[in-house]
Design an enzyme around this catalytic site. Structure first.
Site, mmCIF file in Angstrom:
data_model
loop_
_atom_site.group_PDB
_atom_site.id
_atom_site.type_symbol
_atom_site.label_atom_id
_atom_site.label_comp_id
_atom_site.label_asym_id
_atom_site.label_seq_id
_atom_site.Cartn_x
_atom_site.Cartn_y
_atom_site.Cartn_z
ATOM 1 N N ARG A 188 24.553 4.281 5.170
ATOM 2 C CA ARG A 188 24.032 3.021 5.711
ATOM 3 C C ARG A 188 25.179 2.277 6.375
ATOM 4 N NH1 ARG A 188 23.583 -2.281 3.843
ATOM 5 N NH2 ARG A 188 21.651 -3.374 4.410
ATOM 6 N N LYS A 198 32.767 -2.829 3.778
ATOM 7 C CA LYS A 198 32.856 -3.519 2.487
ATOM 8 C C LYS A 198 34.289 -3.856 2.110
ATOM 9 C CE LYS A 198 28.330 -2.545 0.685
ATOM 10 N NZ LYS A 198 27.484 -1.987 -0.405
#
Length: 298
Positions: free
Chosen positions: A264, A223
């Protein structure tokens, strides 16, 4: 944090943080858009993630990157259902990453055993009843709005406290809609209506989620806040998404140590190793602490 070991319907009980591998059946996901758009390639990739140590494969057909536009229901079904059916057919544990009730329902019929809704049931009025009807674990992610404008919705006084409170309210709403409290998994929603500083604050206080008494899923993989941290020292350009995997593995180990139920990730093998190392260290620490407690003084 004991919530990470809560049993969930239809899922195994792990003695460590679980690993959820990502299969994006999309042309436009932020780090691997287009790589797995072909159903056969997506199926092969999902099976490869299982071989690398993934406990769950999370299949999604709609990008939720910042600024992403929505696709049609029909297109999402076309992308997702054959891949879920194919991977589940090999006995793998599948999660479906969707905000649409129709897609969740079809994916569960095809073999998915978790519904991972980044809107926490808010984007589709039928989602909560579908989750309740299937009885499978349901991930309630912190969410303030669709990807096209979610960056405009970041704004907090106490980001940790406010995000937990908002997720708690949504938990109450889904339970009121018929979802059993034992189905619920919570997710801080890193990157969704969050600044880079917000993401770091939430990661630093994963242990604070224990107050909700539910397993916590952490999705930090590749991210933006990692790209900013690792920016080129000369140009200031953020590190590209696919070059953020080592940092993702570090976050996975730290989240596991703070009690995350699962992480995840796009790249599974290193994280699968990292969570096993963390579990071994935790067991050894607990054993030594117990031995010290019962040893006679002197």
């Amino acid at each position: 944090m004991d919530a990470d070991r809560n049993p969930l319907p239809g899922l195994p009980e792990w003695d460590r943080c679980g690993v959820m591998g990502i299969v994006n059946v999309t042309p436009d996901s932020f780090s691997d858009g287009g790589l797995w758009l072909d159903p056969d390639r997506a199926l092969a990739h999902g099976l490869e993630l299982i071989a690398q140590g993934a406990d769950v494969v999370d299949v999604g057909g709609e990008s939720t990157r910042p600024g992403a536009a929505r696709i049609t229901r029909e297109e999402e079904l076309r992308r997702v259902v054959p891949v879920v059916r194919g991977i589940a057919g090999g006995g793998a544990l599948i999660s479906v990453d969707t905000m649409r009730a129709d897609v969740a329902e079809a994916a569960v019929d095809a073999g998915a055993r978790i519904i991972n809704d980044v809107s926490g049931g808010r984007a589709d009025s039928r989602m909560v009843s579908v989750a309740a009807g299937t009885g499978v674990p349901f991930v309630v992610v912190h969410w303030r709005g669709q990807s096209a404008h979610m960056d405009e919705l970041a704004g907090y006084g106490d980001v940790v406290g406010e995000v937990i409170e908002e997720v708690e309210r949504q938990m109450d709403a889904v339970v009121a809609g018929g979802v059993d409290p034992g189905q619920v998994i919570v997710d801080p929603g890193l990157g969704f209506a969050k600044t880079r500083e917000d993401d770091w604050a939430l990661l630093a206080r994963i242990d604070a989620w224990a107050r909700l008494g539910r397993p916590v899923l952490v999705g930090a993989s590749r991210k933006r806040f990692l790209g900013t941290l690792l920016a080129d020292p000369v140009t200031g350009e953020p590190r590209p998404p696919r070059a953020r995997d080592a940092a993702t593995t570090a976050v996975s180990a730290l989240a596991a140590a703070r009690g995350a139920w699962a992480v995840r990730v796009h790249e599974v093998s290193a994280t699968a190793d990292a969570v096993r190392v963390e579990a071994a260290l935790r067991r050894t620490r607990d054993r030594l602490t117990s031995a010290d407690a019962i040893s006679p003084a002197g």
